[in-house]
Write a protein that holds these residues in place. Structure first.
Motif, PDB file in Angstrom:
ATOM      1  N   THR A   1       0.846  -1.196   0.000  1.00 42.39           N
ATOM      2  CA  THR A   1       0.000   0.000   0.000  1.00 42.39           C
ATOM      3  C   THR A   1       0.879   1.242   0.000  1.00 42.39           C
ATOM      4  O   THR A   1       2.045   1.185   0.381  1.00 42.39           O
ATOM      5  N   MET A   2       0.312   2.376  -0.417  1.00 41.99           N
ATOM      6  CA  MET A   2       1.037   3.642  -0.399  1.00 41.99           C
ATOM      7  C   MET A   2       0.091   4.769  -0.028  1.00 41.99           C
ATOM      8  O   MET A   2      -1.043   4.801  -0.498  1.00 41.99           O
ATOM      9  N   THR A   3       0.574   5.678   0.783  1.00 42.63           N
ATOM     10  CA  THR A   3      -0.177   6.912   1.024  1.00 42.63           C
ATOM     11  C   THR A   3       0.201   7.904  -0.072  1.00 42.63           C
ATOM     12  O   THR A   3       1.173   7.697  -0.794  1.00 42.63           O
ATOM     13  N   LEU A   4      -0.547   8.998  -0.157  1.00 42.41           N
ATOM     14  CA  LEU A   4      -0.226  10.034  -1.143  1.00 42.41           C
ATOM     15  C   LEU A   4       1.208  10.525  -0.952  1.00 42.41           C
ATOM     16  O   LEU A   4       1.966  10.650  -1.908  1.00 42.41           O
ATOM     17  N   GLU A   5       1.556  10.770   0.310  1.00 37.94           N
ATOM     18  CA  GLU A   5       2.891  11.288   0.586  1.00 37.94           C
ATOM     19  C   GLU A   5       3.978  10.308   0.134  1.00 37.94           C
ATOM     20  O   GLU A   5       4.985  10.710  -0.452  1.00 37.94           O
ATOM     21  N   GLU A   6       3.760   9.016   0.400  1.00 35.91           N
ATOM     22  CA  GLU A   6       4.741   8.021  -0.032  1.00 35.91           C
ATOM     23  C   GLU A   6       4.833   7.980  -1.554  1.00 35.91           C
ATOM     24  O   GLU A   6       5.925   7.901  -2.118  1.00 35.91           O
ATOM     25  N   ALA A   7       3.683   8.070  -2.207  1.00 31.78           N
ATOM     26  CA  ALA A   7       3.674   8.040  -3.668  1.00 31.78           C
ATOM     27  C   ALA A   7       4.425   9.244  -4.232  1.00 31.78           C
ATOM     28  O   ALA A   7       5.185   9.119  -5.198  1.00 31.78           O
ATOM     29  N   GLN A   8       4.225  10.411  -3.596  1.00 35.42           N
ATOM     30  CA  GLN A   8       4.932  11.614  -4.055  1.00 35.42           C
ATOM     31  C   GLN A   8       6.438  11.436  -3.882  1.00 35.42           C
ATOM     32  O   GLN A   8       7.229  11.790  -4.758  1.00 35.42           O
ATOM     33  N   ARG A   9       6.818  10.862  -2.741  1.00 35.00           N
ATOM     34  CA  ARG A   9       8.240  10.680  -2.470  1.00 35.00           C
ATOM     35  C   ARG A   9       8.858   9.712  -3.488  1.00 35.00           C
ATOM     36  O   ARG A   9       9.940   9.955  -4.021  1.00 35.00           O
ATOM     37  N   VAL A  10       8.134   8.616  -3.771  1.00 35.63           N
ATOM     38  CA  VAL A  10       8.648   7.612  -4.711  1.00 35.63           C
ATOM     39  C   VAL A  10       8.791   8.210  -6.111  1.00 35.63           C
ATOM     40  O   VAL A  10       9.824   8.054  -6.771  1.00 35.63           O
ATOM     41  N   LEU A  11       7.756   8.945  -6.542  1.00 42.35           N
ATOM     42  CA  LEU A  11       7.832   9.544  -7.887  1.00 42.35           C
ATOM     43  C   LEU A  11       8.975  10.543  -7.976  1.00 42.35           C
ATOM     44  O   LEU A  11       9.708  10.582  -8.976  1.00 42.35           O
ATOM     45  N   ALA A  12       9.153  11.355  -6.932  1.00 39.17           N
ATOM     46  CA  ALA A  12      10.245  12.334  -6.941  1.00 39.17           C
ATOM     47  C   ALA A  12      11.587  11.614  -7.074  1.00 39.17           C
ATOM     48  O   ALA A  12      12.457  12.038  -7.844  1.00 39.17           O
ATOM     49  N   ALA A  13      11.732  10.506  -6.355  1.00 42.91           N
ATOM     50  CA  ALA A  13      12.986   9.748  -6.429  1.00 42.91           C
ATOM     51  C   ALA A  13      13.192   9.159  -7.820  1.00 42.91           C
ATOM     52  O   ALA A  13      14.310   9.163  -8.350  1.00 42.91           O
ATOM     53  N   ILE A  14      12.105   8.679  -8.417  1.00 44.79           N
ATOM     54  CA  ILE A  14      12.206   8.099  -9.758  1.00 44.79           C
ATOM     55  C   ILE A  14      12.619   9.161 -10.778  1.00 44.79           C
ATOM     56  O   ILE A  14      13.506   8.954 -11.603  1.00 44.79           O
ATOM     57  N   PHE A  15      12.020  10.350 -10.704  1.00 43.34           N
ATOM     58  CA  PHE A  15      12.360  11.417 -11.658  1.00 43.34           C
ATOM     59  C   PHE A  15      13.787  11.900 -11.443  1.00 43.34           C
ATOM     60  O   PHE A  15      14.504  12.187 -12.397  1.00 43.34           O
ATOM     61  N   THR A  16      14.186  11.981 -10.180  1.00 46.07           N
ATOM     62  CA  THR A  16      15.545  12.416  -9.888  1.00 46.07           C
ATOM     63  C   THR A  16      16.558  11.411 -10.435  1.00 46.07           C
ATOM     64  O   THR A  16      17.575  11.782 -11.015  1.00 46.07           O
ATOM     65  N   ALA A  17      16.238  10.129 -10.290  1.00 40.39           N
ATOM     66  CA  ALA A  17      17.152   9.093 -10.780  1.00 40.39           C
ATOM     67  C   ALA A  17      17.276   9.148 -12.301  1.00 40.39           C
ATOM     68  O   ALA A  17      18.315   8.832 -12.857  1.00 40.39           O
ATOM     69  N   ARG A  18      16.191   9.581 -12.955  1.00 40.18           N
ATOM     70  CA  ARG A  18      16.200   9.636 -14.412  1.00 40.18           C
ATOM     71  C   ARG A  18      17.163  10.715 -14.910  1.00 40.18           C
ATOM     72  O   ARG A  18      17.835  10.553 -15.910  1.00 40.18           O
ATOM     73  N   ASP A  19      17.192  11.826 -14.192  1.00 38.41           N
ATOM     74  CA  ASP A  19      18.067  12.924 -14.617  1.00 38.41           C
ATOM     75  C   ASP A  19      18.599  13.625 -13.377  1.00 38.41           C
ATOM     76  O   ASP A  19      17.965  14.516 -12.825  1.00 38.41           O
TER      77      ASP A  19
END
Ligand SMILES: [Zn+2]
Ligand SMILES: [Zn+2]
Length: 318
Positions: A24-42
């Motif tokens: 499961t994920m809360t909104l905050e966790e989802a935001q954190r995960v997406l931010a990490a994914i985008f940062t890793a991309r560039d």
């Protein structure tokens, strides 16, 4: 962050993977995960959690759901039953027997054990007198043995097949896994209950399994008791933790947070049950608060002895 609807790509896959890893994920966790994914991309353009909007998250989830639907999975949202009623997302299977889903990686004996634990939560420990809908680990472990089969022989004289008994150790391991995988939650007092994710996934199955149509000669209390899984009158989601009407014949249940909202909206000084109009006392609970502490509350020995003997016959105001 920029808002073009990106086609399904590696960032979606990474998001889905991290979803599956946590159940499961809360909104905050989802935001954190997406931010990490985008940062890793560039890495030259780090993305902060605060840069990710709720719309970004839901757009990712709907793109993923589009990919998941052919294999009968879906990310759905629900709210926790706790006071803050946090929104969470969970991956659910949209078909097949949900009990098997809870137990995909488990043996038939383990599945039978899980079913016995659920029966205990929703039948044995869910009565008009005490709607606990939870079970202590000790109570759950006692279910490791399958109930005794009445027939030791089958019709043709051969011995009945072995019942699905688990060893105590395996039962313990199975319970721990269910907590780890996010199906069960364990409270501070040691009660196991279904997690929001499990309630979401098992919703239809639970109602079908544990709710019966009333009998013609049922009293109102008996009829209400056959509806073992009840919905919150305010938010229409299952209540396994919350409050119940003081009238045992009444099916009205409310989450704690929904009680506050509901009566605030009504502006009523004296709180009345929305269904039967009896006074809403906020003293009749659903969940582990409905469990009676093992009669140590009363000081006088005579009184405590009496209360122990009365354990099954006394109850709350009715
Ligand atoms: Zn509610
Ligand atoms: Zn009522």
């Amino acid at each position: 962050m920029e808002h073009e609807e990106a086609p399904y790509n590696n960032t979606h896959r990474a998001f889905l993977q991290s979803f599956m890893a946590r159940s499961t994920m809360t909104l905050e966790e989802a935001q954190r995960v997406l931010a990490a994914i985008f940062t890793a991309r560039d890495e030259t353009r780090p993305v902060l959690t605060a840069d990710i909007t709720e719309a970004d998250v839901t757009s990712y989830i709907s793109a993923i759901n589009y990919e998941l639907s052919p294999i009968d999975f879906e990310i759905r949202s629900t709210r926790t039953q706790t006071a803050d009623r946090t929104w969470i997302w969970a991956i659910v299977n949209t078909t097949s027997d949900p009990l098997t889903q809870v137990a995909t990686t488990r043996s038939a004996d383990e599945i039978a054990f899980v079913k016995r634990v659920l029966d205990a939560m929703f039948e044995t420990y869910n009565t008009p007198r005490a709607e606990i809908m939870a079970i202590t680990s000790t109570q759950a472990l006692q279910l490791h043995k399958a109930p005794r089969n009445n027939e030791t022989q089958q019709a043709d004289g051969t011995p009945a097949p072995a019942r699905s008994t688990l060893s105590m150790t395996d039962a313990q391991k199975c319970l721990e896994n269910l907590v780890e995988e996010g199906w069960f939650e364990k409270s501070r007092k040691g009660y196991l209950s279904l997690s929001p994710r499990a309630l979401m996934e098992l919703r239809g199955w639970l109602m079908e399994m544990y709710n019966e149509a009333p009998d013609e000669d049922d009293t109102e209390v008996e009829a209400a008791a056959r509806m073992r899984v009840k919905m919150c009158e305010a938010c229409r989601e299952i209540v396994t933790v919350g409050q119940r009407c003081s009238n045992r014949a009444c099916k009205c249940r409310l989450h704690d947070a929904c009680v506050r909202q509901f009566f605030r909206a009504q502006g009523a000084a004296d709180k009345k049950c929305p269904t039967c109009k009896q006074e809403w006392t906020e003293e009749n609970f659903v969940g582990e608060r409905a469990a009676r502490p093992a009669s140590r509350a009363s000081g006088a020995s005579a009184a405590s002895r009496r209360s122990m003997m009365d354990e099954d016959s006394d109850g709350d105001s009715d």
